[in-house]
Design an enzyme around this catalytic site. Sequence first.
Site, short mmCIF file in Angstrom:
data_model
loop_
_atom_site.label_atom_id
_atom_site.label_comp_id
_atom_site.label_asym_id
_atom_site.label_seq_id
_atom_site.Cartn_x
_atom_site.Cartn_y
_atom_site.Cartn_z
N ASP B 28 0.87 -1.18 0.00
CA ASP B 28 0.00 0.00 0.00
C ASP B 28 0.90 1.23 0.00
O ASP B 28 1.76 1.38 0.87
CB ASP B 28 -0.87 -0.04 1.27
CG ASP B 28 -2.03 0.91 1.17
OD1 ASP B 28 -2.16 1.58 0.13
OD2 ASP B 28 -2.82 0.97 2.14
N ASP B 122 -3.16 2.53 -5.92
CA ASP B 122 -2.02 2.56 -5.00
C ASP B 122 -1.96 1.35 -4.08
O ASP B 122 -1.34 1.41 -3.03
CB ASP B 122 -2.10 3.83 -4.14
CG ASP B 122 -3.36 3.90 -3.33
OD1 ASP B 122 -4.31 3.14 -3.63
OD2 ASP B 122 -3.41 4.71 -2.39
N GLU B 123 -2.57 0.25 -4.47
CA GLU B 123 -2.69 -0.85 -3.54
C GLU B 123 -2.77 -2.15 -4.32
O GLU B 123 -3.46 -2.22 -5.34
CB GLU B 123 -4.00 -0.66 -2.77
CG GLU B 123 -4.04 -1.19 -1.38
CD GLU B 123 -5.46 -1.04 -0.82
OE1 GLU B 123 -5.79 -1.83 0.06
OE2 GLU B 123 -6.23 -0.19 -1.31
#
Lengths: 1162, 429
Positions: B28, B122-123
């Site tokens: 993350d 973003d993960e």
Amino acid sequence: MPSTSTPFTHLQVASSHSLQYGTATAQALVTRAAEFGQPIIGVTDRDGLYGAVQWAHACRDAGVAPVIGVDLAVEPSSPTHAVSRRTPARGGAWIEESRPRVVFLASGARGWASLCRLVTAAHSHTRGDPYLTWQSVQQHHEGVVALLTPDSEPGRLLAADRPWRADAAVRPWRALFGRWLAMAVSCHHRPAGHRHSLAAAARTVRWARENHLPVVLTNGVRYLDRTDAPVADILDASRLLVPLRSSRLEHANGEAFLKSSAEMAQVAEEIARAAGERDRHRLVTDTIHLAEFCALQPERDLGLGEVFVPELDVLVDHPVTDPVREATALLWQRCRSALPQRYDSGELRAAEERLAAEMRTIEHLGFAGYFLTVAEVVDMIRAEGVRVAARGSGAGSLVNHLLGISGVDPMRHGLLMERFLSPLRRMLPDIDIDVESARRTEMYDRIFERFGHERVACVAMMETYRVRHAVRDVGKALGMPAAEVDALAKSFPHVRARYARSALADLPELRSSTFGRLAAEGTLDRFLTLVESLDGLPRHVALHPCGVILSDLTLLDRTPTETSAAGYAMSQFDKHDVEHMGFLKLDVLGVRMQSAMAYALDEIERTEGVRVELDTTSLDDPDTFALIRTTHTLGCFQIESPGQRELIGKFAPEYFSDLIIDISLFRPGPVKSDMVTPFLRARQGWSSPEYPHPDLRSIVEETYGVVVFHEQVMQIVATMTGCSLAEADESRRAMGSPEGQDEVRVWFYRAAHAQGYELAVIERVWEILRAFASFGFCKAHAAAFALPTYQSAWLKAHHPAAFFSGVLTHDPGMYPKRLILDDARHFGVVILGLDINASRAGYHAERMPDGEWGLRMAFQEVKGISDTEVEALVAGQPFSSLEDVMHRAGVSGPTAENLVLAGAFDALYGFQQGTHRRHHLTRRDLLIHIAEHDRSRRSQISPAQLSLDMSSTITDVVPSGLGEMNAGESVRAELEILGLDVSHHMMEFYEDMLADLSLVRARDLLGCRSQQEIFVAGVKVATQTPPIRSGKRVIFVTLDDATGPMDATFFEDVQDPYAGTVFDSWLLMVRGVVRRTGPRGVSLRATGCWELGEVRRIWKDGGREAVIDLVDSSPVPGGGEPRSRPILLHASGFRQSPYADVKPADQAPSKLWHRSPGTPGW
Amino acid sequence: MSRSQVRRPQGRIGFGDDDTGCPILHIDMDAFYASVELLDHPELVGTPVIVGAGGNRGVVLSATYEARALGVHSAMPMSRARRIAPQATILPPRHSLYSEASQGVMAIFRSVTPQVEPLSLDEAFLDVSGALRRLGPPRHIAELIRARVVDEQGITCSVGVAPTKFVAKLASTRCKPDGLLVIPVDQVLAFLHPLPVGALWGVGEKTEEHLTRLGLRTVGDIAHTPLVTLQRALGEATGSHLYELSWGRDSRSVNPHEPEKSIGNEETFAEDTDDEEFVRTRIAALADHVAARLRRAEFRARTISLKVRFSDFSTITRSRTLHDPTDVGKDVYDTAWTLFAALGLERAQIRLVGVRAENLIPAEDAPEQLLLDAPEHGRRDAEVAIDGLRDRFGDEAVVPGRLVPGAVNRTESGQPPHGDRSAGVAPGD
């Protein structure tokens, strides 16, 4: 030919009583018209005559003749087939104002009556959507001039250039009104096509000339000055519930202001020129002619100052030929026959004399019918088994006592009739009746039934913009995010809108907030300017909490009515207007204490089999006064506030008359003129009473030489000047204003001198009277108050469990229920938890096996429970199991869960807190059962299957292995669900810390030295910010630490650093200096406070030392110059903070404590 | 961050280094948008920075940890964020920048293993089982990825290493920011059991409240409650789901082939509006855009859904399934507009509208249209032609009539001809 300097008369003016439309008060508009030299001015408010009486008065004061009219929506002649609209999925529907509007002007008394009827008819459909049907116009047009404005159907058609359709639209109006019809044009220089454009006005004038219709000029006024237009825009946005930028708003262009005669002459010329009129002044002269025709004489036409009461026929069951004579005879007869019941032979003679004297006044004024009517209402209420008590000056009248209206004997307590009813003023006196609050509306229904809907109406109350409403409406109009508007509105205390800016700057808890910062930066300037501009404007009409009008059959010719939210016919006039209009206004006030006492009496009867006749109980029971003297008077009427408890502690009342004095002393007047100190000093024997003259001794002896009552002022004036009591009362009233005081002084000196009093004595007496001014208290009123005070204390002293049941069920007092509950514990009453088989709707008393009294928690306290559920639970008792409850009482899942969590099933299942025995049921097993039950209910297809399924598959609760709730969890659940800590006091969870920190407990306060600095802690149960003398704001906080209540005072210097904590927390630790005020009086001057939860966290982590560090590092009050801030100057010179007479901002969970402005004076 | 309950405790945390049997990584990015922005604004490093649309519109998309310390969190209305953090710097979002950074980060992941399941920009979850021999143990791989992300993208991330997806995700949250946390197989329960029940995947506010009332506050409490009791309290499925999780069991595998489920665009207006005509033009623009994206991706949509958010942030979604799947702008618009009109909105203040094509099927699988519908072909052909023009001359080259500035008079209500086209990136995009 009139010149341009001919005064104009405005015939279409909306004042601020045009709700959310007009921006200027009647006063301001009329004053401006007078300045312009305009001899007549008409008010034509939208949808009502709310402002008519004020208008008439303003005109009288300014020497301008009033025209009164109303601007009403009228059903269009050819109904436009409205497309049936679907209900919007979100946000609500548009507020439609599409109906055409017509202005109706009254001419003479007949016209006024028609106007009232027209308004009533317009409001007879759906509430909030007034409009006239053509049929009602036909019914009530007599004496009325119809003004077809640019917003009328013909006006709109002409603006749209459809003259042939205007011809058709005007035809029915012409047929009905004949010569009582006129067109009105206005020009606001809007673009062509707009109804307020020059072209539309000119076209209308031409058309009217062709059709031989008179035409007048108005300015459609809705604000005083051009610069007020933005306020009108805000009002439009709020009324139509759209933001300012919405295209649905017609933005004000600044033309609809009260123009001068010259300005209007110019408008007239422009229109005339555009219309091709030869006579440029004809519009203006025709307008003036119409105004002269409609100008009213209020006394004659509105009936101002006359008196109307129900016809005697309504009260007696035979035809009446001479009502005044018969009413008088009937009143005599009723009073005489009551005399022997109330007075023994020794008193009878004096009573007869007094009755004769009072009857002379009543006969002289012709008010016998009034008394009979009020007596009828009181009899009727009593016959319904409802507790009733009179309050106010009416208690001073023997006639009222004999009729059973007032329970206080005026002869015994030295109460004067003249304070109530004076032969010198022919105005109906005020009698206020307190009834049980829970049955107030029921009593309204009875009154309407008894006197008939054509004679009865409730009184309206104009709700004006205060800061919170203003913030909300402006915020919405400016399109600010709803959550932000809400946060901002709630952060304000309940102050006037005009103090928005200064409140943000002055109040420490606001100054330090983000909004305070933004305001200081100037970011909120435009916003705040708009908020302040709404100050005091009427926002909506509400039902007055107690006023009922009783009149004769002409009622609806003299007041317009509309329907209140609760469905009552409501006069559009407020309580002052109603008095001026000469209606019999009876204040039927719902008093929760009366309900509480009625409930307590029923509880006594239920548990002990005795019916206590409270109203005939003797007023000198020593146990009752002993209780009062302990100051443990929570829950008692009038004497439970911190200030009153402190006063009682010093005063130590022994007799009923002491209670009367006590209640009278606890007012701003006595405090201001510092009557309390000399009174208490003399009473406690520290000084001897002073009498300015021996003649006055008997008058002020009972109050140790201090003037406390209006009645004493009257008697002093009468004694010193030799005038009658009625005249003395007139001068007492006159002393309310500085000019009046000057007049009375001259007369008083002369008259007292003539009576032979020395100048020194006269001067001293005058000083006393002057200081008293309009303050002090009507003794009759205090006596009326003292009766329920005594009665409630009597109940608390003799039947505490029943008393607390009543108080808690009807929640009468200023304290949160949890404090009352704690008080009950101190009185030895055991608090019994909620029990599915023992609880009822309300609280009730229970005699326990050991003879002790218990107080059983009520179903009504359970969060989210419905009335139907409560009824079903009570009707279904006893229940054998949870399943039985869910099945037979049909309670909802959430309610069932709340009942379980609040412990309602503990007895049934034998739960014990904190124990966990394997295979034994717990509350949590029940919760699981409910969840299961709910899920199976949701998954069912039909109710039929449900009942089948329930009885077959789910039997009853089985153990799940989950542990029982611990004491902390139970109390948290109780606080959340019942709003009360029943099983344990909140503070029990802090005991260890309180002991370790050596905090002082409430029960030990009396042992503290004066001026000692101590720390206390407790649950905040009340905050008050009453008005006080110095003009500064003081916050009083009452804390409860399980050993009793204690009071702390936060003065201004402490508020800067600590006000936020005081308002935002509900568990507090307070540092303060002990202040001894009398034998039982003790309170704290706070010098700091901390949130108790935070203190506990610090204590847990770092122990005693860490808490000491926290205290040492917190600010010490004092230092720094006090900021300058606005201070209201009372007429008397009594200064008070503008933030004082208001409710402070509330924050959830409010149920747990109480905030109020408090009683003024302390 | 939805699992706000899981906070990094004071001091060092660790459950040992044994990463045997811990092939799942949850990675993350820390304050992703804000971190990317700081690359261009080195002077703002160490200060509170909020990424979100200017003005008071929209919500916080990302905030630096300095801003978070002041109480700002993502999805918070910007007006509120400004109020509680007046000193913070506010940067308007630059989505292309983030998507570029995201692609770079995802490329690093894919260089480690093809088993990458992106959850958003973003993960991502990674299953590194196949890379162990090549790159070493999971912990080492995680360190490697963290180092490469910093080196190549200049931003930091946090990595959870665990036997299962949900534990890995909890671990990454726990070690934020710029952290790495391995939860060894034999430490899973020691890690899980003290956590509040809200940490569990699938436990929302309501379930949490329900569990608390039953005295079940921690994951451990759930683990030690009989399964049948949980099922009775929560229902069979939820009960066994939570029970499994509480014992660290999560059967979901990392799924790298998440197919595109829908294509949608939405628009937050510069000011809330009740102007139907204005909204109509925006819906038309969104429909046009969505259809173009459908065609580019060679999908057709069976279902069109319309989203309307109001000034109070409440949101309505309505959808309609079409008779024939479409990629034609006019069809998308017609359906979306019908859905909007059916709401019958009058006074409601609209903050955002969104149009989404769902239930996608590859264009080649779509049934051929009947000849009777020939004129519709004309419409589609025209739009395809426009696609071509746009590819050559840019998006503004050809605009439907309704979208031509001035076609609808905007000046009355003070609206600019185009709203703030900030949004548009949503899961599935």
